[in-house]
Each structure stands twice: as structure tokens, then as C-alpha cells.
Write an enzyme that holds these catalytic residues in place. Sequence first.
Site, PDB file in Angstrom:
ATOM      1  N   ASN A 162       0.671  -1.151  -0.016  1.00  0.00           N
ATOM      2  CA  ASN A 162       0.015   0.020   0.027  1.00  0.00           C
ATOM      3  C   ASN A 162       0.782   1.129   0.008  1.00  0.00           C
ATOM      4  OD1 ASN A 162      -3.042   1.036   0.310  1.00  0.00           O
ATOM      5  ND2 ASN A 162      -1.817   2.210   1.941  1.00  0.00           N
ATOM      6  N   SER A 217       6.641  11.369   7.974  1.00  0.00           N
ATOM      7  CA  SER A 217       6.480  11.047   9.304  1.00  0.00           C
ATOM      8  C   SER A 217       7.588  11.506  10.148  1.00  0.00           C
ATOM      9  CB  SER A 217       5.695   9.656   9.509  1.00  0.00           C
ATOM     10  OG  SER A 217       5.908   9.412  10.897  1.00  0.00           O
ATOM     11  N   TYR A 231       6.928   1.018   9.080  1.00  0.00           N
ATOM     12  CA  TYR A 231       6.003   2.161   8.606  1.00  0.00           C
ATOM     13  C   TYR A 231       6.906   3.332   8.511  1.00  0.00           C
ATOM     14  CZ  TYR A 231       3.545   6.303   9.277  1.00  0.00           C
ATOM     15  OH  TYR A 231       2.874   7.555   9.241  1.00  0.00           O
ATOM     16  N   LYS A 272       7.963   5.350   4.840  1.00  0.00           N
ATOM     17  CA  LYS A 272       8.072   6.857   4.645  1.00  0.00           C
ATOM     18  C   LYS A 272       9.488   7.405   4.148  1.00  0.00           C
ATOM     19  CE  LYS A 272       3.874   7.612   5.606  1.00  0.00           C
ATOM     20  NZ  LYS A 272       2.705   8.242   4.862  1.00  0.00           N
ATOM     21  N   ASN A 300       3.126  14.120  16.071  1.00  0.00           N
ATOM     22  CA  ASN A 300       2.007  13.447  16.636  1.00  0.00           C
ATOM     23  C   ASN A 300       0.741  14.205  16.267  1.00  0.00           C
ATOM     24  OD1 ASN A 300       4.040  11.825  17.955  1.00  0.00           O
ATOM     25  ND2 ASN A 300       2.591  10.633  18.931  1.00  0.00           N
ATOM     26  N   GLN A 328      -4.564   1.985  28.645  1.00  0.00           N
ATOM     27  CA  GLN A 328      -3.490   1.509  29.243  1.00  0.00           C
ATOM     28  C   GLN A 328      -2.497   2.215  28.806  1.00  0.00           C
ATOM     29  OE1 GLN A 328      -3.344  -2.327  26.810  1.00  0.00           O
ATOM     30  NE2 GLN A 328      -3.988  -3.551  28.676  1.00  0.00           N
ATOM     31  N   ASP A 350       8.830   2.259  21.312  1.00  0.00           N
ATOM     32  CA  ASP A 350       8.605   3.371  21.893  1.00  0.00           C
ATOM     33  C   ASP A 350       9.760   4.207  22.341  1.00  0.00           C
ATOM     34  OD1 ASP A 350       5.813   3.565  21.187  1.00  0.00           O
ATOM     35  OD2 ASP A 350       4.978   3.324  22.912  1.00  0.00           O
TER      36      ASP A 350
END
Length: 326
Positions: free
Chosen positions: A92, A117, A141, A145, A170, A206, A285
Site C-alpha cells: 500500500n 512522518s 512504517y 516513509k 503526533n 493502558q 517506543d
Amino acid sequence: MKVLVIGGAGYIGSHVVKALIKSGHEVTVFDNLSSGLRENLFDDAGFIEGNILNSEQLDAAFASASFDAAVHLAAFKGAGESMFKPEKYSVNNITGTINILNSMCAAGVKKLVFSSSAAVFGEPEYLPIDEDHPKNPENYYGFTKLEIERFLAWYDRLKGLKFAALRYFNAAGYDIDGELCGLEQNPANLLPVIMEAAAGMREKLQIFGDDYDTPDGTGVRDYVHVTDLADGHVKALDYISREGESLVVNLGSENGISVLELLEDARKISGSKIPAEITGRRPGDPAKLVASSAKAKELLGWEAKYSDCETLVRTSWDVYKRQVKL
Ligand code: UDP
């Protein structure tokens, strides 16, 4: 200008369409409505239902009017998902973009604004993150980009395509005028997850880790209001048209907000308790991401105006409250 907005029925895309129309552009949306919503379409914009994996549909769309430019926001954006479904992101995000570039070349459309991004940077080596920061994406991802940015540079060199790659930090919040209110389905990003918990659409939030090296131990991000982001697209299109130069630029608020800060504001504004529990860290993260947007300010005259915590939460809560009829 006549602009084809690919992915214009999505969360960011619909805000971009609104900003372009407001600035006097003539807009047509191209979207397959896989995650985009019909309710995000504007009466003032044309609509073509089509898929970026179908070159014939893209060629027909570009042939349907004499477009001056395109904006491309049609992508999958689940950083976590991209790690276990890379094929989906290759096809995609990468193949789809190449189809768009080739259709643009065939139609002689030479200007493109592309959603990149902050995920292209990966774990920060220093803060704030400027455009020259090393690019080591931590997830597939972000890799897609970054690769697309490289394709764009080659299409500029070989085909004279002028592009603006906008590295969003973000994206959050909803239309500052309250006009756009399509809710994302199964969101994974922090603010919509908090909103769903506040509206009783999910049991709880969470919190992915409270032992980071940050003031309250939770992750810090640079949240940029979607109305600010949309304005960045209009300014970027103006820039490439005026200067005849391509551009890669960060769009962030330059302000770090922690998970707990966002949660506390959401509790205050919604009046809801918003149950939350601390769970383990989410793999990949970083502790803290904050942009330098000095380049956007200098070249585009762009600055985040609505990206403070209160406005981000209030514009989101207004939409959730209305949509779930609280
Ligand atoms: N986060 C969280 N719970 C969630 C979603 C996100 O604690 O349900 C945290 C995440 O660990 C990060 C911040 O919120 O510190 C922003 O995450 P998001 O997925 O919105 O964006 P990302 O920065 O990963 O692109």
C-alpha cells in the site's frame, strides 16, 4: 489551483481538504474509503472513489481534470502493525505511492505534497529533532516513509517533480471550527484512545510504561493539532509553487506533552474519571520526541497555533461528546 487530494476522506486528509478549499483551491478527493469516511467529504469538493493500487483508476482520476497538484495522504499508519504485517505496508504505502508518481508523470502533474512522518528518525540522538537528525526508523512504517522520500528526490531529479515531504509529529485534535467530526475506527493513538475511554466506548486506557526517563515517567510526544497540520499543507503547496523547489520539513509544536498530562487534561475537560492502568512499555517506543519546527517557520511562515494540551483535548472531546451523544 486544482488539487487532487488522495486519501482526502481520512482523518488528516479531510482537514487538509477543508484548509485547501478555505484558501481558494479547487479540490477533488480520491479515496477508496477503506478507512476514510463518506461523512468526511465536502459538498464543495469533487469525489472519485478509487484505489491507489489500481493504476487505471489513478490515471482516469488524473485525466478527469487538469490538476495543478496532488496531495498524497493515502497510507496505512500503524507503526506497531507494520512490524508484523510488512507486506501490507510495502504494497500500500510503497507500491501505491509509486503508482501515484507514475500517474502524475503521465498526466504532467508536477507538484506533490506528501505525508511523511517523524517515524523516519527512530530513537532520537538529540532533541529537539531537526530535519538533519539521523534517520534510523525503528519500525517498518517509518522505513516506508523514508524510502518514499528518497523516491521523491529521484523523481524530482529525473522528472522535475517538485514535492514537499511533511514529517508530521503526533497528529491530534479535531477541526478548530467543529465542522469535521468523523471518528476513526479502532484507533490506537493516545488521544482518541483516551477519548474512547472517557466516552465509555472502551473500558480503560493502558499507559504503556511509567518508568521512562521523563519528568513523570510516561512517554513524551510532540502533539500537533490537525488544523495546524492542514495549514502546513496549504503553505507547503504555496512554497513549491512559488519557489519551484522541493522541500522536506518537520511539522511539530516544539512542545513535549506526557501521557499523564494529556490524561489529566482529558479528565478535567470531559469530567469523566477515565480509568487507566499502567502496563509494560510498548516495544519500539522512544521516551521522548520533540520537534524543531524552525525550518517550517523560516521557509513556510508556519507555526503551530492550536497545539496546546487544552485545545487538543477540548476539540477532540467536543466531537466524541457529540458523536456518542453524551
Ligand atoms: N500510549 C499509551 N497508551 C495507548 C497509546 C499510546 O500509553 O493506548 C503512549 C505511547 O506509549 C506514547 C504516546 O502514548 O508514549 C503516543 O503514542 P501514539 O501511539 O499515539 O503515537 P506514536 O508516538 O507511537 O506515534
